[in-house]
Scaffold this motif. Structure first.
Motif, PDB file in Angstrom:
ATOM      1  N   VAL A  77       1.091   3.831  -6.608  1.00  0.00           N
ATOM      2  CA  VAL A  77      -0.917   4.598  -6.914  1.00  0.00           C
ATOM      3  C   VAL A  77      -0.296   5.557  -6.202  1.00  0.00           C
ATOM      4  N   GLY A  78      -0.212   5.560  -4.798  1.00  0.00           N
ATOM      5  CA  GLY A  78       0.287   6.956  -3.482  1.00  0.00           C
ATOM      6  C   GLY A  78       0.193   6.549  -2.173  1.00  0.00           C
ATOM      7  N   PRO A  90       0.640   2.380 -13.713  1.00  0.00           N
ATOM      8  CA  PRO A  90      -0.721   2.217 -13.867  1.00  0.00           C
ATOM      9  C   PRO A  90      -1.877   3.550 -13.615  1.00  0.00           C
ATOM     10  N   PRO A  91      -3.074   2.783 -14.306  1.00  0.00           N
ATOM     11  CA  PRO A  91      -4.012   3.973 -15.091  1.00  0.00           C
ATOM     12  C   PRO A  91      -4.259   4.990 -13.610  1.00  0.00           C
ATOM     13  N   LEU A  96      -2.147  11.011  -4.488  1.00  0.00           N
ATOM     14  CA  LEU A  96      -1.738  10.446  -5.661  1.00  0.00           C
ATOM     15  C   LEU A  96       0.075  10.768  -6.479  1.00  0.00           C
ATOM     16  N   ILE A  97       0.598   9.673  -7.081  1.00  0.00           N
ATOM     17  CA  ILE A  97       1.618   9.768  -7.677  1.00  0.00           C
ATOM     18  C   ILE A  97       2.139  10.966  -8.291  1.00  0.00           C
ATOM     19  N   SER A  98       0.887  11.659  -8.970  1.00  0.00           N
ATOM     20  CA  SER A  98       0.384  12.916 -10.538  1.00  0.00           C
ATOM     21  C   SER A  98      -0.560  13.443  -9.395  1.00  0.00           C
ATOM     22  N   VAL A 109      -0.157   2.686  -1.506  1.00  0.00           N
ATOM     23  CA  VAL A 109      -1.342   2.139  -2.376  1.00  0.00           C
ATOM     24  C   VAL A 109      -1.184   2.113  -3.487  1.00  0.00           C
ATOM     25  N   LYS A 110      -1.398   0.182  -4.155  1.00  0.00           N
ATOM     26  CA  LYS A 110      -1.221  -0.164  -5.108  1.00  0.00           C
ATOM     27  C   LYS A 110      -1.919  -0.189  -6.470  1.00  0.00           C
TER      28      LYS A 110
END
Length: 254
Positions: free
Chosen positions: A138-139, A236-237, A153-155, A131-132
């Protein structure tokens, strides 16, 4: 005689006016101004009736107009985000066409952990898809239903992404930090890195294709006893995701 009468009448008039002023002042003091307020309301009531008051139909039209203005502003915002995403997709080196999807679910308790998309297996999305959005990675799609997909998510604190420093190819693992920043742990004890270096996915990553933008090095701590680390500002936001692009991993870069 006439002169005396005129003088007497004049004095009576003056005395009457003085008595009126004194009595009025006394009444105003005794009533603390309430009498004056009552007189103002009596005089002003007819004028108040003449003031404009919108009818129920006019108020309804005003509310409808505000609703339309709000919807137009939302559509304009969506259109701008789709244009940005389309521009990012057109510049992407990926060979496969992405599946556009919109974020429709996000829990306040898991804001930095996961999102739900409005597309699923019926649209061709599978577990493990990338996912971008504009800005970069994004993830990863974790679970899929016929009409929805859940994205890690990558966060997320559980997220681990193999990355490299673009300038020097120093390698490491990017871990989520439940914020717009992530922690990069380097494989090398003394990596060749500096603040401002760009970070992208590594060619050795097992889950993500190489060369996907991730972020920029914000700060460094090269004195750790176990491994040198860096704080990475994510491109990414993540905090305000709306539209994203979903790619199958197997059809990305050779």
């Amino acid at each position: 005689m006439v002169t005396v009468r005129r003088w007497w009448n004049s004095k009576l008039l003056q005395l009457g006016l003085v008595s009126l002023v004194v009595s009025s002042a006394w009444m105003l003091r005794q009533t603390q101004g309430y009498l004056l307020l009552e007189m103002y309301q009596i005089i002003g009531s007819p004028l108040e009736i003449l003031r404009y008051h919108p009818s129920s139909e006019e108020r309804l039209n005003q509310v409808r107009l505000l609703e339309l203005e709000t919807r137009i502003a939302d559509l304009e915002s969506q259109n701008e985000q789709l244009k940005n995403l389309l521009g990012y997709i057109e510049r992407s080196p990926f060979k496969s066409r992405p599946i556009p999807a919109r974020v429709v679910g996000r829990s306040a308790d898991h804001w930095w952990q996961q999102v739900i998309l409005n597309r699923g297996s019926n649209a061709g999305i599978r577990e493990g898809f990338i996912v971008k959005t504009y800005g970069g990675l994004v993830g990863l799609v974790e679970t899929v239903t016929p009409n929805t997909s859940r994205v890690l998510l990558i966060s997320d604190l559980k997220s681990q992404v193999g990355v490299k420093i673009n300038r020097t190819s120093s390698q490491g693992i990017l871990r989520g930090d439940s914020s717009a920043e992530a922690v990069l742990e380097f494989y090398e004890k003394v990596p060749n890195v500096q603040v401002g270096d760009l970070v992208s996915t590594s060619p050795y990553s097992q889950k993500f294709p190489p060369g996907v933008p991730v972020g920029r090095v914000k700060s460094l701590d090269l004195q750790q006893s176990v491994a040198s680390v860096a704080k990475v500002e994510l491109f990414p936001p993540i905090a305000s995701l709306d539209w994203v692009a979903v790619y199958p991993f197997v059809q990305l870069n050779d």
